[in-house]
Scaffold this motif. Structure first.
Motif, PDB file in Angstrom:
ATOM      1  N   ARG A 119      81.307  84.559  32.842  1.00 55.79           N
ATOM      2  CA  ARG A 119      82.069  85.830  33.124  1.00 55.79           C
ATOM      3  C   ARG A 119      82.515  86.126  34.582  1.00 55.79           C
ATOM      4  O   ARG A 119      81.791  85.304  35.167  1.00 55.79           O
ATOM      5  N   VAL A 120      83.493  86.920  34.323  1.00 51.51           N
ATOM      6  CA  VAL A 120      84.037  87.155  36.021  1.00 51.51           C
ATOM      7  C   VAL A 120      83.189  87.845  36.603  1.00 51.51           C
ATOM      8  O   VAL A 120      82.521  87.075  37.967  1.00 51.51           O
ATOM      9  N   ALA A 121      82.461  88.755  36.400  1.00 51.76           N
ATOM     10  CA  ALA A 121      81.498  89.582  37.174  1.00 51.76           C
ATOM     11  C   ALA A 121      80.651  90.086  36.554  1.00 51.76           C
ATOM     12  O   ALA A 121      80.617  90.343  35.207  1.00 51.76           O
ATOM     13  N   GLN A 126      86.052  86.774  45.783  1.00 51.00           N
ATOM     14  CA  GLN A 126      87.101  86.131  45.036  1.00 51.00           C
ATOM     15  C   GLN A 126      88.203  87.305  45.268  1.00 51.00           C
ATOM     16  O   GLN A 126      89.375  87.128  45.342  1.00 51.00           O
ATOM     17  N   ALA A 134      82.374  87.235  42.709  1.00 51.08           N
ATOM     18  CA  ALA A 134      83.518  87.756  42.468  1.00 51.08           C
ATOM     19  C   ALA A 134      84.070  88.855  43.566  1.00 51.08           C
ATOM     20  O   ALA A 134      85.098  88.778  43.727  1.00 51.08           O
ATOM     21  N   GLY A 191      76.237  87.575  41.031  1.00 50.62           N
ATOM     22  CA  GLY A 191      77.230  88.422  41.077  1.00 50.62           C
ATOM     23  C   GLY A 191      78.005  88.596  42.425  1.00 50.62           C
ATOM     24  O   GLY A 191      78.594  89.693  42.816  1.00 50.62           O
ATOM     25  N   ARG A 193     101.848  81.782  35.603  1.00 51.96           N
ATOM     26  CA  ARG A 193     100.849  80.658  35.991  1.00 51.96           C
ATOM     27  C   ARG A 193      99.864  80.717  34.966  1.00 51.96           C
ATOM     28  O   ARG A 193      99.371  81.588  34.399  1.00 51.96           O
ATOM     29  N   THR A 194      99.256  79.395  34.704  1.00 51.66           N
ATOM     30  CA  THR A 194      98.189  79.388  33.836  1.00 51.66           C
ATOM     31  C   THR A 194      96.743  79.330  34.492  1.00 51.66           C
ATOM     32  O   THR A 194      96.012  79.660  33.794  1.00 51.66           O
ATOM     33  N   VAL A 250      91.494  82.722  41.691  1.00 51.07           N
ATOM     34  CA  VAL A 250      91.892  83.885  40.881  1.00 51.07           C
ATOM     35  C   VAL A 250      93.336  84.183  41.041  1.00 51.07           C
ATOM     36  O   VAL A 250      93.675  83.657  41.941  1.00 51.07           O
ATOM     37  N   PRO A 251      94.055  84.859  39.916  1.00 56.29           N
ATOM     38  CA  PRO A 251      93.183  85.412  38.892  1.00 56.29           C
ATOM     39  C   PRO A 251      92.968  84.067  37.580  1.00 56.29           C
ATOM     40  O   PRO A 251      93.645  83.208  37.659  1.00 56.29           O
ATOM     41  N   TYR A 252      91.916  84.261  37.174  1.00 58.00           N
ATOM     42  CA  TYR A 252      91.216  83.275  36.405  1.00 58.00           C
ATOM     43  C   TYR A 252      92.349  83.078  35.170  1.00 58.00           C
ATOM     44  O   TYR A 252      92.761  84.305  34.504  1.00 58.00           O
ATOM     45  N   GLY A 253      92.610  81.979  34.638  1.00 53.91           N
ATOM     46  CA  GLY A 253      93.238  81.835  33.416  1.00 53.91           C
ATOM     47  C   GLY A 253      92.241  81.726  32.260  1.00 53.91           C
ATOM     48  O   GLY A 253      91.930  82.667  31.473  1.00 53.91           O
ATOM     49  N   THR A 254      91.819  80.666  32.201  1.00 52.34           N
ATOM     50  CA  THR A 254      90.653  80.418  31.134  1.00 52.34           C
ATOM     51  C   THR A 254      89.456  80.394  32.054  1.00 52.34           C
ATOM     52  O   THR A 254      89.289  79.818  32.884  1.00 52.34           O
ATOM     53  N   LEU A 255      88.305  81.014  31.351  1.00 52.62           N
ATOM     54  CA  LEU A 255      87.049  80.778  32.064  1.00 52.62           C
ATOM     55  C   LEU A 255      86.316  79.871  31.407  1.00 52.62           C
ATOM     56  O   LEU A 255      86.341  79.611  30.107  1.00 52.62           O
TER      57      LEU A 255
END
Lengths: 392, 315
Positions: free
Chosen positions: A390-392, A124, A121, A118, A24-25, A380-385
């Motif tokens: 940032r994720v966390a 998620q 995440a 924060g 998956r993208t 999630v899961p993140y492809g491109t941010l």
């Protein structure tokens, strides 16, 4: 060469693994659940209720609306000529204004603010789906903005009783206002998902609301002026036999209000008209127009008036409908009764379907798109941010 | 393809050849690791080496550009939620809902993993006991100190009784007592059969806590070479004798592989030993030779030693 020979037989096997859902993208949106949405909405509301002075905020909103309603009631004439829904319309418009100003703050930092804190995440990382998180946040911000509407309803009700609005108008107005608040919450959520910084998403949400309310009408006027079209227009005017003692009654068959004889003279020339019938939709998606267009108004009286507007909501409704007609080609300033064309146009105008279902549909698409973008951002899961996050 | 039969297999999580870039920055280049049930694995590396990125990929929050992650037979890329249900992730960023109490926070998370309200509050209660936050159960999270927030965050990662625990810098900001408690907690979680991956900068603490170590530098997990480095570090002992004693001479005559300590005279040296048995034998020999030893023991933390020598290689 030998490489090609070796890899060729493998590729059919590798293809299903690589294609389809294998890689998956972007993250999966999952499925919305009543539990999940309720959990997130409850969480958001509990946070909001405890961390803000919401009682004082609502009391301030109530006080503001009360003062403005009182001033409107005093300022509008209510005996000379029927003001129709004027008081009601003005109060409703003020409430819409307050809602459009406050609602963006309720959702415009919902996602990027949580990322910054924060707190997104860890959610998620649970089994909640992206839809659960996003729809829960939307529900919470909508309920919060509906509190403004609930506070405003008594004042709108008072204005309603003070006006001669259509009995059904109160209901449609409340429903449309609630929907518009939902749209603004959804826009805020969408921008909070797209923009990394909370200040940026707040500004962008206000700009989007301003686009609907102010910028599109300005665009309407500008585009209209840049697209003039020349038409043959027949003008009919009154011709009086000034200075003639022996008036030929056959040549001047009509008598005006002061007993003077006149005749109707036709003249045709090319004049510049504006094709509002091509641009009216820019106004139709305006929340103020939607409120006006959707509110039922009394049946127009069966008389000779071309325009019949009963107060402000009806006036805007009629005005926008008139703009939907092509330019008139026959201007009759002579006969007191309506000309054939005016009768025809009035009939056409009254037969036009209302624009509000389409406009609400457009708003629903806008809101749906914003919520979809938000859900994609949270999946999630993140492809491109998104840049700068940032994720966390 | 793995099957459900493997759920009880010793391997709880396996990651192979993971890589991940953020734009032009290659955060993780080639990372592989295996987490076994009932063991604690340390993830060690300098700042910015990709530890957090690797952990995000393992927790199912970040998609790897390449490589595979398997958690109890599930692929987080494919079976998102069900894979996430098996992982407890404690982020290095401490986000708390400031106006919610500790109990409410844990109940919310329990319910977010699908537990009923009653189950979730029961779990919340026992977890708060476990991380020593029971007295703060009804306090809003904003009154907690950093260390207490850290413990709340750890409890949050445990609400759904996951098979795999991924702890990103759980010890940072903890006072010594809390560190010991954390160590005991992590050990007891491992003894329950959980696989724990823990990253930390406090390497001496990790020494006593972990069974395995994965070293990471510049986005690459170092396999065999790092293990060898740890073994070598464990074999380095420091010998300190009273002033005026010549330890160098004594070690040379014992045909030991030793090195002098910078800035110290010949009364101090670092010597390679095979194991503790060998070290004891060496000490006996030195004492018999009449060298008056005042201190004899492993050099610092083995992980720290290994880390430093790997870090030197990196430069």
């Amino acid at each position: 060469m030998s490489d090609a020979v070796q890899t060729a037989p493998e590729s059919p096997q590798a293809a299903p693994a690589q294609g389809g859902a294998r890689r998956r993208t972007r993250g999966a949106l999952g499925r919305p659940t009543v539990r999940g949405i309720g959990l997130i909405a409850g969480l958001e509301l509990r946070q909001r209720v405890r961390s803000t002075r919401w009682r004082w905020a609502l009391v301030s909103v109530a006080a503001l609306i009360a003062v403005v309603t009182g001033l409107i009631v005093i300022a509008t004439p209510d005996d000379a000529y029927s003001p129709g829904d004027l008081v009601f319309g003005l109060v409703v418009y003020f409430v819409l204004f307050v809602g459009l100003v406050i609602s963006p703050t309720l959702s415009a930092t919902a996602i990027n603010g949580d990322v910054k804190e924060g707190t997104l995440a860890p959610l998620q990382a649970t089994t909640l789906s992206a839809w659960d998180i996003v729809l829960g946040k939307l529900l919470a911000s909508w309920l919060a903005s509906l509190a403004i509407l609930v506070v405003a309803v008594p004042f709108m009700g008072f204005a309603f009783l003070d006006s001669e609005a259509h009995p059904g108008a109160m209901l449609t107005v409340v429903l449309v206002l609630a929907f518009e608040l939902l749209l603004v919450c959804a826009l805020g959520l969408g921008w909070s998902a797209l923009a990394a910084r909370t200040s940026a998403s707040a500004v962008l949400t206000y700009v989007t609301v301003a686009a609907l309310v102010v910028i599109l009408p300005i665009l309407f006027v500008l585009l209209m002026l840049t697209m003039p079209s020349d038409h043959q227009v027949t003008h009919v005017y009154r011709d009086y036999p000034y200075g003639i003692s022996n008036i030929d009654e056959e040549r001047y068959p009509y008598i005006d209000e002061s007993g003077e004889r006149f005749r109707c003279q036709e003249d045709t020339w090319t004049s510049t008209t504006y094709r509002t019938d091509r641009l009216w939709w820019l106004l139709a998606v305006n929340p103020y127009v939607i409120v006006a267009d959707s509110a039922p108004t009394p049946e127009p009286p069966d008389d000779d008036s071309y325009y019949y507007a009963d107060g402000i909501l009806d006036g805007i409704k009629m005005g926008v409908r008139e703009l939907r007609l092509p330019p008139a080609v026959y201007e009759d300033y002579c006969r007191p009764e309506l000309s054939d064309e005016e009768l025809y146009r009035r009939e056409q105008r009254d037969a036009l379907p209302p624009t509000w279902p389409w406009a609400l549909g457009a708003h629903a698409l806008l809101a749906g798109g914003a919520v979809y973008l938000a859900a994609r951002r949270v999946a999630v899961p993140y492809g491109t941010l998104p840049a700068g996050t940032r994720v966390a | 393809m793995t099957t459900t039969a493997e759920v009880e297999a010793p391997t709880a999580l396996e990651a192979t050849r993971l890589r991940r870039a953020f734009g032009a920055v290659q955060a993780v280049v080639d990372a592989s690791l295996t987490l076994e049930r009932g063991t604690v694995t340390a993830l060690i590396g300098p700042n910015g080496c990709g530890k957090t990125t690797l952990m995000l990929m393992l927790a199912g929050l970040l998609r790897p550009d390449g490589g595979e992650v398997t958690i109890g037979g599930l692929d987080p890329m494919q079976d998102g939620a069900s894979a996430r249900a098996r992982i407890g992730w404690m982020p290095d960023v401490l986000g708390t809902w400031d106006s919610l109490t500790c109990t409410e926070t844990l109940v919310t998370f329990g319910r977010a993993y699908g537990a009923s309200a009653a189950e979730a509050s029961q779990t919340a209660y026992s977890l708060l006991q476990r991380v020593h936050l029971a007295e703060y159960a009804a306090q809003p999270a904003r009154v907690l100190s950093r260390g207490q927030k850290q413990r709340l965050s750890l409890a949050r990662a445990l609400v759904h009784d996951p098979d795999v625990l991924i702890l990103d810098e759980p010890a940072s900001g903890l006072d010594p007592r809390s560190r010991i408690e954390l160590r005991d907690l992590v050990r007891s979680l491992a003894s329950e059969g959980k696989a724990v991956l823990i990253s930390s900068h406090v390497l001496s603490e990790l020494d006593e806590m972990v069974d395995e170590a994965v070293f990471m530098a510049r986005g690459v997990t170092l396999g065999e070479s790092a293990q060898a480095e740890v073994a070598r570090a464990k074999a380095r002992w420091r010998v300190v004798a009273l002033p005026g004693q010549d330890v160098h001479e004594a070690l040379s005559s014992a045909t030991r592989d030793w090195s002098p300590v910078e800035g110290a005279d010949s009364s101090t040296a670092v010597v390679q030993v095979a194991d503790a048995e060998d070290a004891a034998a060496l000490l006996g020999k030195l004492v018999r030779k009449g060298v008056r030893i005042s201190a004899f023991g492993p050099v610092g933390s083995a992980l720290e030693q290994a880390y430093l020598s790997l870090d030197q290689d990196r430069r």
